[in-house]
Design a protein around this motif. Sequence first.
Motif, PDB file in Angstrom:
ATOM      1  N   GLN A  84      92.295  32.500 -32.519  1.00  0.00           N
ATOM      2  CA  GLN A  84      93.273  32.727 -33.575  1.00  0.00           C
ATOM      3  C   GLN A  84      94.418  31.735 -33.488  1.00  0.00           C
ATOM      4  OE1 GLN A  84      92.990  35.060 -36.075  1.00  0.00           O
ATOM      5  NE2 GLN A  84      94.745  33.959 -36.935  1.00  0.00           N
ATOM      6  N   ALA A  85      94.847  31.431 -32.260  1.00  0.00           N
ATOM      7  CA  ALA A  85      95.925  30.450 -32.089  1.00  0.00           C
ATOM      8  C   ALA A  85      95.481  29.067 -32.552  1.00  0.00           C
ATOM      9  CB  ALA A  85      96.353  30.412 -30.623  1.00  0.00           C
ATOM     10  N   ASN A  86      94.236  28.700 -32.223  1.00  0.00           N
ATOM     11  CA  ASN A  86      93.720  27.402 -32.672  1.00  0.00           C
ATOM     12  C   ASN A  86      93.633  27.336 -34.187  1.00  0.00           C
ATOM     13  OD1 ASN A  86      93.452  26.564 -30.010  1.00  0.00           O
ATOM     14  ND2 ASN A  86      91.312  27.192 -29.859  1.00  0.00           N
ATOM     15  N   ALA A  87      93.170  28.433 -34.798  1.00  0.00           N
ATOM     16  CA  ALA A  87      93.086  28.464 -36.258  1.00  0.00           C
ATOM     17  C   ALA A  87      94.474  28.353 -36.890  1.00  0.00           C
ATOM     18  CB  ALA A  87      92.390  29.747 -36.712  1.00  0.00           C
ATOM     19  N   ASP A  88      95.428  29.028 -36.319  1.00  0.00           N
ATOM     20  CA  ASP A  88      96.798  28.931 -36.840  1.00  0.00           C
ATOM     21  C   ASP A  88      97.344  27.520 -36.697  1.00  0.00           C
ATOM     22  OD1 ASP A  88      96.646  31.621 -37.387  1.00  0.00           O
ATOM     23  OD2 ASP A  88      97.721  32.252 -35.590  1.00  0.00           O
ATOM     24  N   GLN A  89      97.039  26.870 -35.573  1.00  0.00           N
ATOM     25  CA  GLN A  89      97.513  25.505 -35.360  1.00  0.00           C
ATOM     26  C   GLN A  89      96.902  24.541 -36.376  1.00  0.00           C
ATOM     27  OE1 GLN A  89      96.760  24.014 -31.435  1.00  0.00           O
ATOM     28  NE2 GLN A  89      97.720  22.038 -31.809  1.00  0.00           N
ATOM     29  N   VAL A  90      95.580  24.702 -36.624  1.00  0.00           N
ATOM     30  CA  VAL A  90      94.920  23.846 -37.612  1.00  0.00           C
ATOM     31  C   VAL A  90      95.510  24.074 -38.998  1.00  0.00           C
ATOM     32  CG1 VAL A  90      92.723  23.392 -38.765  1.00  0.00           C
ATOM     33  CG2 VAL A  90      92.782  23.671 -36.287  1.00  0.00           C
ATOM     34  N   GLN A  91      95.766  25.342 -39.346  1.00  0.00           N
ATOM     35  CA  GLN A  91      96.351  25.626 -40.645  1.00  0.00           C
ATOM     36  C   GLN A  91      97.738  25.019 -40.765  1.00  0.00           C
ATOM     37  OE1 GLN A  91      94.795  27.162 -43.243  1.00  0.00           O
ATOM     38  NE2 GLN A  91      96.589  26.468 -44.376  1.00  0.00           N
ATOM     39  N   GLN A  92      98.528  25.050 -39.700  1.00  0.00           N
ATOM     40  CA  GLN A  92      99.844  24.420 -39.723  1.00  0.00           C
ATOM     41  C   GLN A  92      99.740  22.909 -39.918  1.00  0.00           C
ATOM     42  OE1 GLN A  92     101.778  25.615 -36.109  1.00  0.00           O
ATOM     43  NE2 GLN A  92     101.966  27.776 -36.707  1.00  0.00           N
ATOM     44  N   GLU A  93      98.736  22.293 -39.260  1.00  0.00           N
ATOM     45  CA  GLU A  93      98.538  20.855 -39.438  1.00  0.00           C
ATOM     46  C   GLU A  93      98.156  20.530 -40.882  1.00  0.00           C
ATOM     47  OE1 GLU A  93      95.641  19.665 -36.628  1.00  0.00           O
ATOM     48  OE2 GLU A  93      96.920  19.954 -34.875  1.00  0.00           O
ATOM     49  N   ILE A  94      97.304  21.365 -41.463  1.00  0.00           N
ATOM     50  CA  ILE A  94      96.927  21.148 -42.862  1.00  0.00           C
ATOM     51  C   ILE A  94      98.140  21.275 -43.772  1.00  0.00           C
ATOM     52  CG2 ILE A  94      95.574  22.103 -44.770  1.00  0.00           C
ATOM     53  CD1 ILE A  94      93.451  22.885 -42.748  1.00  0.00           C
ATOM     54  N   ASP A  95      98.964  22.280 -43.534  1.00  0.00           N
ATOM     55  CA  ASP A  95     100.168  22.460 -44.356  1.00  0.00           C
ATOM     56  C   ASP A  95     101.111  21.271 -44.210  1.00  0.00           C
ATOM     57  OD1 ASP A  95      99.141  24.888 -45.115  1.00  0.00           O
ATOM     58  OD2 ASP A  95     100.298  26.050 -43.664  1.00  0.00           O
ATOM     59  N   ARG A  96     101.254  20.753 -42.971  1.00  0.00           N
ATOM     60  CA  ARG A  96     102.123  19.588 -42.775  1.00  0.00           C
ATOM     61  C   ARG A  96     101.568  18.356 -43.484  1.00  0.00           C
ATOM     62  NH1 ARG A  96     102.661  21.618 -37.367  1.00  0.00           N
ATOM     63  NH2 ARG A  96     101.029  20.177 -36.677  1.00  0.00           N
ATOM     64  N   ASP A  97     100.252  18.171 -43.411  1.00  0.00           N
ATOM     65  CA  ASP A  97      99.640  17.018 -44.074  1.00  0.00           C
ATOM     66  C   ASP A  97      99.807  17.101 -45.585  1.00  0.00           C
ATOM     67  OD1 ASP A  97      98.903  16.072 -41.622  1.00  0.00           O
ATOM     68  OD2 ASP A  97      96.829  16.775 -41.734  1.00  0.00           O
ATOM     69  N   ARG A  98      99.637  18.297 -46.117  1.00  0.00           N
ATOM     70  CA  ARG A  98      99.812  18.442 -47.563  1.00  0.00           C
ATOM     71  C   ARG A  98     101.252  18.191 -47.977  1.00  0.00           C
ATOM     72  NH1 ARG A  98      96.189  23.965 -48.514  1.00  0.00           N
ATOM     73  NH2 ARG A  98      94.141  22.937 -48.417  1.00  0.00           N
ATOM     74  N   ALA A  99     102.184  18.687 -47.170  1.00  0.00           N
ATOM     75  CA  ALA A  99     103.597  18.445 -47.481  1.00  0.00           C
ATOM     76  C   ALA A  99     103.924  16.960 -47.387  1.00  0.00           C
ATOM     77  CB  ALA A  99     104.482  19.250 -46.528  1.00  0.00           C
ATOM     78  N   ARG A 100     103.378  16.287 -46.375  1.00  0.00           N
ATOM     79  CA  ARG A 100     103.600  14.844 -46.229  1.00  0.00           C
ATOM     80  C   ARG A 100     102.997  14.069 -47.393  1.00  0.00           C
ATOM     81  NH1 ARG A 100     106.931  10.938 -44.838  1.00  0.00           N
ATOM     82  NH2 ARG A 100     105.844   9.060 -44.066  1.00  0.00           N
ATOM     83  N   GLN A 101     101.824  14.456 -47.834  1.00  0.00           N
ATOM     84  CA  GLN A 101     101.186  13.794 -48.967  1.00  0.00           C
ATOM     85  C   GLN A 101     102.011  13.967 -50.229  1.00  0.00           C
ATOM     86  OE1 GLN A 101      97.288  15.269 -49.840  1.00  0.00           O
ATOM     87  NE2 GLN A 101      96.885  13.783 -51.444  1.00  0.00           N
ATOM     88  N   LYS A 102     102.498  15.192 -50.434  1.00  0.00           N
ATOM     89  CA  LYS A 102     103.327  15.440 -51.611  1.00  0.00           C
ATOM     90  C   LYS A 102     104.613  14.611 -51.553  1.00  0.00           C
ATOM     91  CE  LYS A 102     105.368  19.224 -54.264  1.00  0.00           C
ATOM     92  NZ  LYS A 102     105.574  20.706 -54.333  1.00  0.00           N
TER      93      LYS A 102
END
Length: 282
Positions: A81-99
Amino acid sequence: MSLLTNVMEHALDDGYADAARRRGRYGTSRMPGTLRGKLALGGGLLLAALVLTVGAVQVRASAPVAAKERQELIARVVTAQANADQVQQEIDRDRARQKQLQQQAKSNGTAAEDTARLQLLQLVSGAGAAYGPGIRVVMDDAVSAGTDGGSNPRTAAGFSDTGRVRDRDVQLVVNALWQSGAEGIAINGQRLTALSAIRAAGDAILVDNHPLALPYQLDAVGGAGLADGFRQNVDGGVYLDQLKADYAIRFSISSEDRVDLPAAARSGLQYATPSGRGGATP
């Protein structure tokens, strides 16, 4: 009161007491009187005590093991669960950076050029969704293969049957689409990138380790000449015609005014570093 006293003092009915006296068993003990009987009784009691003791010891011994396994499972679930949360946070950061980068590109003096370049990179890399005119190729097993009805190749037997579409067939058709001018391709809704793999695992055809279900639908975005070029390609329309003639494999090719391609799943970046001899290695 006399009746209650009599009942309490003479709990056994007089008739039963007289019958017991006639048999000579009134007031006698039911414990075995012989030595052999006493030994048998003692052995039985000892065996029962031994069984109870062994059972208690086994229960006590297995309790820590079960508790340890339970804790290990809980730890694995928490870690996953911690790994999944970390991956989701990375995805959110990448999307924010792209925007953020998109907004910066629109705000500077070369917004149109940068935006066009970004869209082109997203298209060729598969990082972003794409749409436009293109072509749709649908491949399906022969009727004789017995896989009609959208069955999953993982549960269907007989992949060696010549009427089955193989991973090699899909690879050739995809390469033919690229050669004919395709700018983006998706198979059953899964976007292909430069790192995508099409292979077989048992009876299944996998795209990036995801099993495909029949029929196999290949959507490609490209220019106006994409459909004609694919039909004339040796590994495209010509190859599909040969499969149909030899093995009765079904297919269809249609030009589409608009084809929508999803963004590819997020994958790790590959870096190139200079080698000791001045070259570059992946």
